[in-house]
Design a protein around this motif. Structure first.
Motif, short mmCIF file in Angstrom:
data_model
loop_
_atom_site.label_atom_id
_atom_site.label_comp_id
_atom_site.label_asym_id
_atom_site.label_seq_id
_atom_site.Cartn_x
_atom_site.Cartn_y
_atom_site.Cartn_z
N LEU A 40 0.82 -1.22 0.00
CA LEU A 40 0.00 0.00 0.00
C LEU A 40 0.86 1.27 0.00
CD1 LEU A 40 -2.67 -1.18 2.60
CD2 LEU A 40 -2.83 -1.22 0.10
N ASP A 41 2.14 1.09 -0.31
CA ASP A 41 3.08 2.21 -0.39
C ASP A 41 3.31 2.90 0.95
OD1 ASP A 41 3.73 1.98 -3.11
OD2 ASP A 41 1.92 3.09 -3.69
N LEU A 42 3.19 2.16 2.03
CA LEU A 42 3.46 2.70 3.36
C LEU A 42 4.85 2.26 3.82
CD1 LEU A 42 0.02 2.16 5.12
CD2 LEU A 42 0.85 4.18 3.89
N LYS A 43 5.66 3.22 4.23
CA LYS A 43 7.03 2.95 4.66
C LYS A 43 7.07 2.64 6.16
CE LYS A 43 8.62 3.83 0.58
NZ LYS A 43 9.14 2.73 -0.26
N CYS A 44 8.03 1.79 6.54
CA CYS A 44 8.08 1.30 7.93
C CYS A 44 9.46 1.44 8.55
CB CYS A 44 7.68 -0.17 7.99
SG CYS A 44 6.04 -0.55 7.35
N LEU A 84 11.07 -14.24 4.94
CA LEU A 84 10.31 -13.00 5.15
C LEU A 84 11.15 -11.78 4.80
CD1 LEU A 84 8.53 -13.97 8.48
CD2 LEU A 84 7.36 -13.37 6.34
N LEU A 85 12.43 -11.81 5.17
CA LEU A 85 13.31 -10.70 4.83
C LEU A 85 13.46 -10.56 3.32
CD1 LEU A 85 16.06 -11.21 7.55
CD2 LEU A 85 14.49 -9.27 7.39
N GLU A 86 13.55 -11.67 2.64
CA GLU A 86 13.62 -11.65 1.18
C GLU A 86 12.34 -11.06 0.58
OE1 GLU A 86 14.15 -14.87 -2.51
OE2 GLU A 86 14.34 -15.52 -0.42
N GLN A 87 11.21 -11.40 1.19
CA GLN A 87 9.92 -10.94 0.69
C GLN A 87 9.74 -9.44 0.84
OE1 GLN A 87 6.45 -12.44 2.81
NE2 GLN A 87 5.37 -12.75 0.87
N ILE A 88 10.28 -8.87 1.93
CA ILE A 88 10.06 -7.44 2.19
C ILE A 88 11.18 -6.56 1.67
CG2 ILE A 88 8.68 -7.98 4.22
CD1 ILE A 88 11.04 -7.13 5.96
N ALA A 89 12.22 -7.15 1.11
CA ALA A 89 13.37 -6.37 0.64
C ALA A 89 12.97 -5.25 -0.33
CB ALA A 89 14.39 -7.30 -0.01
N PRO A 90 12.00 -5.45 -1.25
CA PRO A 90 11.64 -4.35 -2.17
C PRO A 90 11.13 -3.09 -1.48
CG PRO A 90 10.76 -6.45 -2.96
CD PRO A 90 11.26 -6.69 -1.57
N PHE A 91 10.70 -3.20 -0.22
CA PHE A 91 10.11 -2.06 0.47
C PHE A 91 11.11 -1.32 1.37
CE2 PHE A 91 6.58 -5.21 -0.13
CZ PHE A 91 6.01 -4.56 -1.20
N ASN A 92 12.35 -1.80 1.41
CA ASN A 92 13.43 -1.10 2.12
C ASN A 92 13.05 -0.66 3.53
OD1 ASN A 92 16.02 0.00 2.39
ND2 ASN A 92 15.30 2.02 1.75
N PRO A 93 12.62 -1.58 4.39
CA PRO A 93 12.30 -1.19 5.77
C PRO A 93 13.56 -0.77 6.51
CG PRO A 93 12.39 -3.58 5.58
CD PRO A 93 12.51 -3.03 4.18
N GLN A 94 13.40 0.11 7.49
CA GLN A 94 14.52 0.60 8.29
C GLN A 94 14.48 -0.06 9.67
OE1 GLN A 94 16.53 3.14 6.49
NE2 GLN A 94 15.20 2.05 5.05
#
Length: 359
Positions: A40-44, A84-94
C-alpha cells in the motif's frame, strides 16, 4: 554473530526519523506487516531489542522445525525469518536493533512520536505493536548493588565495541553470546576473562575450541565458578567476587563486566503506553486489530480478542487487516483499492516481478 541484515538498512543512532508506520517488534508478524503495508506504499521503521530480526523464531529456536506455515510442510525459525526478509526487501524497511520502545506521545499534528531507550525518535501516524509475548529482557545475575553499575560499566549487550577497548573485561555465561564476545573482544580489550559456573558450554563447538586455545596460549582467562559480589564506586566496577569449588573465593580485577545469562520475556515499557490491558495482553477489535488508542494496533501473540489463537498464521492475517486501516489513517485523501498480487501489474512492479511497460 549477525549484527545486521543485508536485506535492509540499519539506521544510525541519535537521529530523528519520520515515516508512515512504526513497528515495535521484528519477529515474523512484524516482518510480514512490512509486506502488507508496503503493498500500500506505506514505509516502515522497525524497533527491536534483539540484535537481529526474527524474534523468538531466530533467538530461541532458529533450527526448530515449524509445521503450520502455509505452503511449507516444514521450515525452521531461521529459514522463515530469511524468507520473510527476502519478501520485504523491495520495500526497504529501516531497522533499529538492540533498542526498546521506551515511550510514546501524541503530537499536536495527530501523529505519534516514539522514543527508544537509546534516544532515537521516530514520528509516524501509525504504530503497530508486534512484540510477541513482550520484550526480551536480560536475565540479571543475583548480585547485590549491581544496578548501581548498569549502563556505566556493567552491560547485558554489546552496542558499541569501543566501550570495551583497552579495558580489563570479565564476561559471564556459557552460551553463544558469551563465547562469541570473548572471541570478538580478545583482540581489543586489555584482558578478557570468561566466568561460567561449570566447565561445560552450550555454545557452538568451534567457538568453544577457539576459546580454550586462547586460554591455553595465555591470551585470555577462564574461571569456573559463580559471581557473588561486585566492588567499585560511582558506577565503575573495580572487581568481582567469584566463588569457585577448587580455589575458594577469588577477586577478579576488572573495569567492564558483560553478563550473558540468557533472556526472559516481559511486557516492558509497552505496559506504560496507556493502552487497555487484559492479563498483560492488549485487547483489540477484530476488524482492524486496533487498540484502545486510535492509530495504535497490536498484532501477533501480544494481542487479545475472543477466539484468539497464538499462531504465526493468525498474526499474518491480523497484519493484512491492520494494513487496510493503517492506509486510511496515513493517506486520508486517497482511495483504497483492493488488489491481488496475482493479477495487479502495479503490485507486481512494486515487488520487482514485472516490468514497467510504460518505461
Amino acid at each position: 554473530m549477525r549484527l545486521g541484515c543485508s536485506h535492509a538498512k540499519t539506521c544510525a543512532m541519535s537521529e530523528k526519523h519520520t515515516t508512515d508506520v512504526i513497528i515495535i517488534g521484528a519477529g515474523p508478524c512484524g516482518l510480514f506487516a512490512v509486506f502488507e503495508l508496503g503493498l500500500l506504499d506505506l514505509k516502515c521503521h522497525l524497533v527491536d531489542i534483539l540484535d537481529k530480526p526474527g524474534g523468538q523464531c531466530a533467538e530461541l529456536y532458529p533450527e526448530k522445525p515449524i509445521y503450520d506455515i502455509p505452503a511449507w510442510p516444514v521450515i525452521s525459525g531461521q529459514d522463515l525469518t530469511d524468507r520473510l526478509l527476502e519478501q520485504i526487501a523491495p520495500f526497504n524497511p529501516q531497522f533499529h536493533y538492540q533498542q526498546m520502545a521506551e515511550s510514546i506521545q501524541k503530537l499536536d499534528n495527530g501523529n505519534w512520536e516514539m522514543t527508544t531507550d537509546q534516544g532515537i525518535v521516530i514520528e509516524a501516524p501509525v504504530i503497530v505493536i508486534a512484540a510477541g509475548g513482550g520484550s526480551f529482557m536480560p536475565k540479571k545475575p543475583p548480585i547485590p548493588e549491581l544496578k548501581r553499575y548498569e549502563g556505566e560499566s556493567v552491560f547485558y549487550a554489546v552496542r558499541k565495541m569501543d566501550v570495551f577497548k583497552d579495558h580489563d573485561l570479565v564476561i559471564a555465561g556459557g552460551g553463544d553470546s558469551a563465547l562469541d564476545w570473548c572471541l570478538n573482544m580478545q583482540p581489543i580489550a586489555k584482558s578478557v576473562t570468561l566466568v561460567h559456573r561449570r566447565d561445560d558450554f552450550r555454545a557452538a563447538p568451534d567457538s568453544v575450541l577457539k576459546m580454550r586455545k586462547l586460554v591455553e596460549q595465555g591470551k585470555m582467562g577462564l574461571v569456573i565458578g559463580d559471581i557473588k559480589g561486585i566492588d567499585g564506586a560511582d558506577g565503575q566496577v573495580e572487581a568481582l567476587q567469584v566463588k569457585t569449588k577448587t580455589q575458594g573465593e577469588l577477586e577478579l580485577k576488572c573495569s567492564r563486566f558483560l553478563a550473558f545469562y540468557g533472556l526472559t520475556m516481559k511486557l516492558g515499557p509497552v505496559a506504560d503506553f496507556g493502552l487497555n490491558l487484559h492479563e498483560n495482553l492488549i485487547p483489540v477489535d477484530t476488524e482492524k486489530f486496533q487498540t484502545s488508542e486510535a492509530g495504535i494496533f497490536a498484532i501477533g501473540d501480544i494481542n487479545h480478542y475472543p477466539g484468539k489463537l497464538k499462531l504465526i498464521l493468525s498474526g499474518f492475517h491480523e497484519a493484512a487487516l491492520m494494513a487496510q486501516e493503517a492506509f486510511r489513517i496515513c493517506r486520508p485523501n486517497e482511495k483504497l483499492r483492493f488488489q491481488y498480487t496475482t493479477s495487479s501489474s502495479d503490485l507486481q512492479k512494486k515487488l520487482g516481478v514485472a516490468e514497467d511497460k510504460a518505461a
